[in-house]
Scaffold this active site. Structure first.
Site, PDB file in Angstrom:
ATOM      1  N   ARG A   1      -3.553  -8.099 -20.721  1.00 19.55           N
ATOM      2  CA  ARG A   1      -4.400  -7.586 -21.811  1.00 19.55           C
ATOM      3  C   ARG A   1      -3.596  -6.824 -22.850  1.00 19.55           C
ATOM      4  O   ARG A   1      -4.003  -6.702 -23.994  1.00 19.55           O
ATOM      5  CB  ARG A   1      -5.461  -6.615 -21.254  1.00 19.55           C
ATOM      6  CG  ARG A   1      -6.485  -7.235 -20.356  1.00 19.55           C
ATOM      7  CD  ARG A   1      -7.368  -6.152 -19.744  1.00 19.55           C
ATOM      8  NE  ARG A   1      -8.096  -5.405 -20.747  1.00 19.55           N
ATOM      9  CZ  ARG A   1      -9.185  -5.838 -21.360  1.00 19.55           C
ATOM     10  NH1 ARG A   1      -9.679  -7.015 -21.058  1.00 19.55           N
ATOM     11  NH2 ARG A   1      -9.781  -5.091 -22.279  1.00 19.55           N
TER      12      ARG A   1
ATOM     13  N   GLU B   1       2.251  -7.896   8.702  1.00 23.84           N
ATOM     14  CA  GLU B   1       2.501  -6.440   8.706  1.00 23.84           C
ATOM     15  C   GLU B   1       3.417  -6.019   7.561  1.00 23.84           C
ATOM     16  O   GLU B   1       3.794  -4.851   7.452  1.00 23.84           O
ATOM     17  CB  GLU B   1       3.099  -6.000  10.045  1.00 23.84           C
ATOM     18  CG  GLU B   1       2.127  -6.071  11.197  1.00 23.84           C
ATOM     19  CD  GLU B   1       0.827  -5.332  10.913  1.00 23.84           C
ATOM     20  OE1 GLU B   1       0.870  -4.220  10.377  1.00 23.84           O
ATOM     21  OE2 GLU B   1      -0.244  -5.891  11.214  1.00 23.84           O
TER      22      GLU B   1
ATOM     23  N   ASP C   1     -10.027   0.661 -25.011  1.00 18.05           N
ATOM     24  CA  ASP C   1     -10.342   0.617 -23.581  1.00 18.05           C
ATOM     25  C   ASP C   1     -10.237   2.000 -22.935  1.00 18.05           C
ATOM     26  O   ASP C   1      -9.499   2.863 -23.416  1.00 18.05           O
ATOM     27  CB  ASP C   1      -9.357  -0.306 -22.845  1.00 18.05           C
ATOM     28  CG  ASP C   1      -9.729  -1.773 -22.987  1.00 18.05           C
ATOM     29  OD1 ASP C   1     -10.877  -2.058 -23.345  1.00 18.05           O
ATOM     30  OD2 ASP C   1      -8.846  -2.621 -22.739  1.00 18.05           O
TER      31      ASP C   1
ATOM     32  N   PRO D   1       0.826  -1.217   0.000  1.00 15.87           N
ATOM     33  CA  PRO D   1       0.000   0.000   0.000  1.00 15.87           C
ATOM     34  C   PRO D   1       0.856   1.262   0.000  1.00 15.87           C
ATOM     35  O   PRO D   1       0.349   2.352  -0.243  1.00 15.87           O
ATOM     36  CB  PRO D   1      -0.818  -0.126   1.293  1.00 15.87           C
ATOM     37  CG  PRO D   1      -0.080  -1.086   2.144  1.00 15.87           C
ATOM     38  CD  PRO D   1       0.675  -2.000   1.235  1.00 15.87           C
TER      39      PRO D   1
HETATM   40  N1  SAM Z   1       1.423  -2.871   7.624  1.00 17.47           N
HETATM   41  C1  SAM Z   1       1.476  -2.583   6.211  1.00 17.47           C
HETATM   42  C2  SAM Z   1       1.358  -1.080   6.010  1.00 17.47           C
HETATM   43  O1  SAM Z   1       0.655  -0.420   6.778  1.00 17.47           O
HETATM   44  O2  SAM Z   1       1.936  -0.566   5.040  1.00 17.47           O
HETATM   45  C3  SAM Z   1       0.349  -3.276   5.496  1.00 17.47           C
HETATM   46  C4  SAM Z   1       0.536  -4.745   5.394  1.00 17.47           C
HETATM   47  S1  SAM Z   1      -0.788  -5.540   4.565  1.00 17.47           S
HETATM   48  C5  SAM Z   1      -1.800  -6.041   5.887  1.00 17.47           C
HETATM   49  C6  SAM Z   1      -0.091  -7.048   4.020  1.00 17.47           C
HETATM   50  C7  SAM Z   1       0.375  -7.052   2.586  1.00 17.47           C
HETATM   51  O3  SAM Z   1      -0.722  -6.846   1.722  1.00 17.47           O
HETATM   52  C8  SAM Z   1       1.374  -6.006   2.176  1.00 17.47           C
HETATM   53  O4  SAM Z   1       2.689  -6.355   2.548  1.00 17.47           O
HETATM   54  C9  SAM Z   1       1.193  -5.954   0.680  1.00 17.47           C
HETATM   55  O5  SAM Z   1       1.943  -6.955   0.029  1.00 17.47           O
HETATM   56  C10 SAM Z   1      -0.282  -6.250   0.520  1.00 17.47           C
HETATM   57  N2  SAM Z   1      -1.102  -5.048   0.286  1.00 17.47           N
HETATM   58  C11 SAM Z   1      -1.955  -4.480   1.151  1.00 17.47           C
HETATM   59  N3  SAM Z   1      -2.576  -3.425   0.633  1.00 17.47           N
HETATM   60  C12 SAM Z   1      -2.110  -3.286  -0.622  1.00 17.47           C
HETATM   61  C13 SAM Z   1      -2.356  -2.359  -1.657  1.00 17.47           C
HETATM   62  N4  SAM Z   1      -3.209  -1.349  -1.510  1.00 17.47           N
HETATM   63  N5  SAM Z   1      -1.706  -2.517  -2.834  1.00 17.47           N
HETATM   64  C14 SAM Z   1      -0.821  -3.528  -2.991  1.00 17.47           C
HETATM   65  N6  SAM Z   1      -0.536  -4.441  -2.024  1.00 17.47           N
HETATM   66  C15 SAM Z   1      -1.159  -4.329  -0.859  1.00 17.47           C
END
Ligand code: SAM
Length: 255
Positions: free
Chosen positions: A153, A115, A168, A88
């Site tokens: 795609r 996490e 698209d 994220p």
């Molecule tokens: N504690 C982290 C933070 O606050 O940045 C979030 C960890 S999340 C619970 C677990 C995993 O989900 C991340 O390491 C990532 O690989 C994936 N993930 C979660 N949200 C995402 C997003 N919006 N885009 C891409 N990957 C995501």
């Protein structure tokens, strides 16, 4: 093009790779999709892939050794592949990013859980970090599939001529025009006459106008960034005249 997903849940990819356009792309040999199970690189009977965070706090962190081992294995199998961490905190993925990635030889997607990943894996083994939006998922697998789907795609030959990605939404900076199929009337609403006329020029003009209307109403931010073509300006000026005339008429009636 080769896609490899580094994950503790390789089974999540099965449905993705075995349906629709993605399945056909795999069967035609245009892409390969593989998964590497991080647990295969973990030690001990329980093959543990997470551990408590240094400094305390809630949640667990992905252990660096198994994750780095899995990434190394994926890169060795596809030299030159780009290694992307789904997170994220990454740069926001969009259609222009999908176009850039479609030029890669291969991509290794690293899926976090818990996490997230130990910072040293991020520093030593990751080329790029992508997010699919400002919200937090439980793991990177769905995000990896979203990115893969958009990229697949765009791999030449995957969609075929009859279904070109050029039409698209976002491919030319506008949303795609409205779409209709049979029957010609549904729940009292007819298909616009022009689409039944067989006149290709009129259909193309109608579609451009439909794209502009939809973009203006749904994503005005895209209009603000756009450099309009002569034809697009002509359509916008037509709307502007129509709106002015409605306002004048309203002023007259209220005088
Ligand atoms: N504690 C982290 C933070 O606050 O940045 C979030 C960890 S999340 C619970 C677990 C995993 O989900 C991340 O390491 C990532 O690989 C994936 N993930 C979660 N949200 C995402 C997003 N919006 N885009 C891409 N990957 C995501």
């Amino acid at each position: 093009m080769n896609f490899t997903v580094v994950t503790i849940f390789p089974g999540m990819l099965d449905a993705f790779a075995s349906h629709g356009i993605v399945r056909r792309a795999v069967e035609s040999g245009r892409i390969t999709i593989g998964a590497i199970d991080i647990r295969d690189f973990a030690e001990g009977r329980h093959r543990v892939t997470d551990d408590r965070p240094y400094g305390g706090g809630s949640g667990m962190v992905m252990k660096p050794e198994p994750l780095a081992g899995a990434i190394r294995c994926a890169r060795d199998a596809c030299p030159g592949a780009k290694t992307i961490l789904l997170s994220p905190q990454g740069r926001r993925f969009d259609q222009s990013e999908a176009r850039v990635l479609a030029e890669c030889r291969g991509i290794v997607f690293v899926c976090g859980r818990y996490e997230g990943v130990d910072e040293r894996v991020y520093e030593n083994h990751i080329d790029d970090e992508l997010s699919i939006g400002d919200y937090v998922l439980s793991g990177g697998e769905l995000a990896a599939m979203v990115v893969m789907d958009a990229v697949i795609r765009l791999v030449p030959g995957v969609l075929g001529n009859e279904n070109s990605p050029e039409a698209d939404s976002f491919s030319d900076g506008l949303l795609e025009h409205a779409q209709y199929t049979r029957p010609p009337e549904f729940e009292g609403k007819p298909v616009p006459d022009v689409l039944l006329s067989g006149h290709h020029g009129d259909v193309a003009r109608w579609r451009l106008e439909s794209s502009l209307v939809r973009t203006f109403l749904k994503r005005p931010d895209l209009m603000e960034k756009r450099r309009f073509s002569v034809e697009e300006k002509r359509i916008l000026q037509k709307w502007s005249r129509a709106i002015e005339s409605i306002v004048r008429e309203d002023d007259r009636e209220n005088e």
